[in-house]
Enzyme design. Structure first.
Site, PDB file in Angstrom:
ATOM      1  CE  LYS A   1       0.577-117.515  25.614  1.00 27.44           C
ATOM      2  NZ  LYS A   1      -0.709-117.393  25.771  1.00 27.44           N
TER       3      LYS A   1
ATOM      4  NE  ARG B   1      -7.820-118.151  27.824  1.00 33.90           N
ATOM      5  CZ  ARG B   1      -6.944-117.237  27.437  1.00 33.90           C
ATOM      6  NH1 ARG B   1      -6.181-116.643  28.307  1.00 33.90           N
ATOM      7  NH2 ARG B   1      -6.852-116.917  26.164  1.00 33.90           N
TER       8      ARG B   1
ATOM      9  NE  ARG C   1      -1.950-104.210  20.117  1.00 34.39           N
ATOM     10  CZ  ARG C   1      -2.747-105.262  20.229  1.00 34.39           C
ATOM     11  NH1 ARG C   1      -2.832-106.123  19.243  1.00 34.39           N
ATOM     12  NH2 ARG C   1      -3.420-105.453  21.334  1.00 34.39           N
TER      13      ARG C   1
ATOM     14  NE  ARG D   1      -6.505-102.740  20.255  1.00 30.60           N
ATOM     15  CZ  ARG D   1      -6.832-104.025  20.268  1.00 30.60           C
ATOM     16  NH1 ARG D   1      -7.676-104.489  19.387  1.00 30.60           N
ATOM     17  NH2 ARG D   1      -6.296-104.851  21.135  1.00 30.60           N
TER      18      ARG D   1
ATOM     19  NE  ARG E   1      -4.476-108.362  27.685  1.00 25.80           N
ATOM     20  CZ  ARG E   1      -3.754-108.066  26.604  1.00 25.80           C
ATOM     21  NH1 ARG E   1      -3.569-106.809  26.249  1.00 25.80           N
ATOM     22  NH2 ARG E   1      -3.220-109.015  25.883  1.00 25.80           N
TER      23      ARG E   1
END
Ligand SMILES: [Zn+2]
Length: 212
Positions: free
Chosen positions: A15, A91, A125, A158, A169
């Site tokens: 996005k 949201r 990542r 991370r 999430r």
């Protein structure tokens, strides 16, 4: 007059990247809640029934900015923009209803990506603890696996990017935002775009929708 575009999609759908490109393509403002908050820190909210007189005061105190303040800031950002791409808001259903009261949307685009694909993207990542450079094991790998191109330090994953955290999430996103998607689907304004192609392919699809 500039277009009013809302881009929806789960974390990892791309996005942010697509919003920036769209904003550049159509000469629009890219509005995110975070940016809107930062640029309206000093906004006078003393007429609202809130603890502090500015959004910045919440941030300085390390407190969560209340929903009604976030709504007011988003409204300020949208009304002062000559056309916008809204990204990361609403949201939840309540914010979607507030948004309907503040602006008209020309296009609502939902970037659809399979959950397993999102997990792959979001867990890939790797960051450099020394210089902050960021990589992706699949999409943007360093020259030598696990080693920073810039400074040679060992790359780390991370805590936010572990599979467990990522799945949580995505679950929270789904719980809060699925009703938002349904809301726009019911209104007949939602256009679903396949978010699994290359960034260029996805961008072309979105432009096709927005240009209609
Ligand atoms: Zn580095």
């Amino acid at each position: 007059m500039g277009k009013h575009i809302l881009l929806l999609g789960p974390p990892g759908a791309g996005k942010g990247t697509q919003s920036k490109r769209l904003a550049a393509e159509f000469d629009l403002e890219h509005v995110t809640t975070g940016d809107a908050l930062r640029s309206n820190k000093q906004m006078d909210i003393s007429d609202m029934d809130t603890e502090y007189d500015t959004p910045g005061a919440y941030m300085d105190a390390g407190e969560l900015v209340p929903d009604e303040v976030v709504n007011a800031i988003v409204e300020e950002a949208l009304t002062s923009a000559d056309g916008y791409v809204l990204d990361g808001y609403p949201r939840n259903l309540e914010q979607a209803e507030v948004l309907s009261g503040m602006t008209d949307l020309d296009a609502v685009v939902y970037l659809s990506v399979d959950t397993e694909e999102l997990v792959d993207r979001l867990t890939g990542r790797r960051v450099c603890p020394e210089c902050g450079a960021s990589y992706h094991v699949e999409f943007e790998p360093p020259e030598e696996s696990g080693v920073c191109d810039e400074c040679g330090a060992e790359l780390e994953q991370r805590d936010d990017d572990t599979e467990e955290t990522v799945r949580e999430r995505l679950r929270v996103y789904e719980e809060n935002t699925a009703p938002v998607v349904e809301h726009y689907r019911d209104e007949g304004v939602l256009v679903e775009v396949d978010g699994e192609g290359t960034p260029d392919e996805v961008f072309d699809s979105i432009v096709g929708v927005v240009d209609e």
